[in-house]
Design an enzyme around this catalytic site. Structure first.
Site: not given
Ligand code: SAH
Length: 214
Positions: A61
């Site tokens: 992000s």
């Molecule tokens: N917080 C992260 C960025 C998040 S991007 C950072 O600091 O880098 C969103 C992430 O959520 C992705 O890696 C995606 O694979 C994950 N994601 C999406 N749906 C999800 C779910 N149901 N459970 C766990 N992770 C999930």
């Protein structure tokens, strides 16, 4: 004179200018080395205020959004925090400096494994990275003082709200998977839930189940 490289000074200035005022949050944003969480080819851009691509088609992000969500959580040192969407592990690292423990869940094994190794190497010892589905948090993980969702949900599942302790706060991007979402902050009160819409954001979608591809 500070020995800080100019891009890190600009990074702090941008966060302040955009309205981040919590000093503990600003200090943490300064301490956590974002360059260690981005793809090797992006290290030169690590302190720009923009989201960047990581493995599995996901993103780390934008720093302002990380700082803003963290500030809105009003973390205390004794808090137990759940993050859904580990990605690079950057948001988890920031949270971990301001609370007691972070459980972070990621549906891609590649990302979960990489984040776990990275966080361990950098010395963030109060974070547990779990391969799993944030729509289905294991009951054994207990309840949380704070919950942060870093992937877009069309709505906030009731079973997630039920995992909040009384007085607990959840923050999540809510809206259509492809397009703009609104950051929503929910506080669990004695009598129910208070919901407030904050700012517009763009996150990758939250999808159900552990990813079948690596
Ligand atoms: N917080 C992260 C960025 C998040 S991007 C950072 O600091 O880098 C969103 C992430 O959520 C992705 O890696 C995606 O694979 C994950 N994601 C999406 N749906 C999800 C779910 N149901 N459970 C766990 N992770 C999930």
């Amino acid at each position: 004179m500070s020995q800080e490289p100019p891009e890190k000074m600009m990074f702090q200035l941008t966060l302040r200018r955009r309205g981040i005022s919590d000093l503990a949050v600003l200090r943490t944003m300064e301490e956590v080395p974002r360059e260690a969480f981005v793809a090797p080819g992006d290290r030169g851009h690590a302190y720009r205020d923009s989201a960047l691509g990581i493995a599995c088609g996901q993103t780390i992000s934008q720093p302002f959004v990380v700082a803003y969500m963290t500030e809105q959580l009003q973390l205390q040192k004794n808090h137990k925090v759940l993050e859904i969407g580990t990605g690079s592990g950057y948001q988890a690292a920031v949270l971990s400096r301001l609370c007691a423990h972070v459980l972070t869940i990621e549906r891609y094994r590649t990302l979960a494994d990489a984040a776990r190794a990275r966080l361990e190497k950098l010395g963030y010892y109060n974070i547990e990275v779990m391969l799993g589905d944030g729509f289905d948090v294991p009951a054994g993980a207990g309840d949380f003082d704070r919950i942060i969702v870093t992937a877009a949900m069309e709505q906030i599942p009731d079973n997630l709200l039920q995992r909040l302790q009384p007085g607990g706060i959840l923050i999540a991007p809510v809206g259509p998977h492809h397009g703009t979402q609104t950051l929503v902050r929910v506080v669990r009160t004695e009598s129910g839930f208070e919901r407030k819409e904050l700012v517009d954001v763009r996150f990758v979608p939250a999808l159900r189940g552990i990813a079948r591809e690596l």
